[in-house]
Design a protein around this motif. Sequence first.
Motif, short mmCIF file in Angstrom:
data_model
loop_
_atom_site.label_atom_id
_atom_site.label_comp_id
_atom_site.label_asym_id
_atom_site.label_seq_id
_atom_site.Cartn_x
_atom_site.Cartn_y
_atom_site.Cartn_z
N ASP A 77 0.85 -1.20 0.00
CA ASP A 77 0.00 0.00 0.00
C ASP A 77 0.88 1.24 0.00
O ASP A 77 2.11 1.15 0.05
CB ASP A 77 -0.97 -0.03 1.19
N ASP A 78 0.25 2.40 -0.06
CA ASP A 78 1.01 3.65 -0.19
C ASP A 78 2.08 3.79 0.91
O ASP A 78 3.23 4.13 0.63
CB ASP A 78 0.07 4.86 -0.13
N ARG A 79 1.68 3.54 2.14
CA ARG A 79 2.62 3.75 3.24
C ARG A 79 3.78 2.76 3.18
O ARG A 79 4.95 3.15 3.31
CB ARG A 79 1.90 3.65 4.59
N ILE A 174 -17.33 5.88 7.11
CA ILE A 174 -16.62 6.20 5.87
C ILE A 174 -15.16 5.83 6.00
O ILE A 174 -14.50 6.23 6.98
CB ILE A 174 -16.70 7.74 5.60
N ARG A 175 -14.65 5.07 5.06
CA ARG A 175 -13.22 4.82 5.04
C ARG A 175 -12.52 6.09 4.56
O ARG A 175 -12.92 6.68 3.56
CB ARG A 175 -12.88 3.67 4.11
N THR A 176 -11.48 6.51 5.30
CA THR A 176 -10.65 7.61 4.83
C THR A 176 -9.23 7.11 4.65
O THR A 176 -8.88 6.02 5.10
CB THR A 176 -10.61 8.79 5.82
N GLU A 214 -14.46 7.73 -0.11
CA GLU A 214 -14.42 8.93 -0.94
C GLU A 214 -13.18 8.90 -1.81
O GLU A 214 -12.08 8.64 -1.32
CB GLU A 214 -14.50 10.19 -0.07
N ASN A 215 -13.39 9.08 -3.09
CA ASN A 215 -12.32 9.06 -4.09
C ASN A 215 -12.83 9.73 -5.35
O ASN A 215 -14.04 9.85 -5.54
CB ASN A 215 -11.92 7.60 -4.40
N PRO A 216 -11.92 10.16 -6.21
CA PRO A 216 -12.40 10.74 -7.47
C PRO A 216 -13.17 9.72 -8.32
O PRO A 216 -12.98 8.51 -8.19
CB PRO A 216 -11.09 11.15 -8.17
#
Length: 339
Positions: A77-79, A174-176, A214-216
């Motif tokens: 993942d990103d991290r 909501i997942r952030t 939430e995402n584009p």
Amino acid sequence: ALFFVAAACGTAPAEPDAGEGTAGEAAPGVQRTIRAGIGLNDQHPQYLGLLKFKELVEERTDGSIVVETYHSGQLGDDRSMMEALQLGTQEVTVPSTAPIAGFVQEFTVFDFPFLFPSNEVADEVLDGEVGQMMLDKLDDQNLVGLAYWENGFRDLTNARRAVASMEDMKGLSIRTMENELHLEAFRALGANPTPMAFTELFTALQQGAVDGQENPVATVYLQGFHEVQDHISNTHHIYSPFVFLMSKTFFDSLTEEEQEIVRDAAREAGQHQRQLNREANAQYLDDLQEEGMTYTEIDEEARQEMIDTVQPVLDKYAERIGQDIVDQVYEAIREAQED
Ligand code: TK8
């Protein structure tokens, strides 16, 4: 330790205490490999941008640098990919600024809700002095920020109900992204946020562990979130930049000429990626509705209520980040809007 990690991966080791602006010696005949990994899948403009980077680098180095591309969190993942860059066990990743703030907290400023009024203003600010000042801060983390790419304006989706205002967000889980400001902002808006790596998100939505995310629009469509989400609203609450990151250990091992090639390629590929990303974000809202999602518009009044509600959170973070930095960003936005 860095020497062994780098050597084990076939990359040229950096000088142990190499400071800024170091460059390696040209080593004729030695082929280097850049492993470039991202979280989104191979349909997403983020990946198409990576392919562009590969094409440019391999062409301009006559193949002495090879770029291997990985998508869908194949490398983590990103991290964890950022940590691999720090260790020198991976060379490139392109995370959102939100998880970068876990390494350089000042990056939080770019994730202030309702900060950027348009993509064009974001481009000008990020590609300008303020953007570069922030990239320079990555140095201390053994990371080099070569360019800004675009994730885009984030919209809210969920499986429970149409969201037209804050009232409708009340109690939604909501997942952030893993970013404190995102968490606090969603808490202020009345939702129940949970931080989670993107790689775990589809399953969490599918199993109902969270109501929404939430995402584009491009991500929602291309990752198939419409299969597990029924509603989308154009909250456009945060503009997410991507940052094209390279391991500093690897960057410092390149010759000056090679450093220029990878920097230019990251920027040019970024121009291409932003273009494709904007087309995708514009195109896929219709497609999502055709796939059965309900689309709800956030009207001006409802958006203003959100803006006012998150303001105290922003004030708190401005203090934490440094009011001077935040003011520089606001000033750059003002200037960009005048152009
Ligand atoms: C992909 C992420 C993703 C981001 C998120 O690795 O985590 O929601 O928007 O696109 O960077």
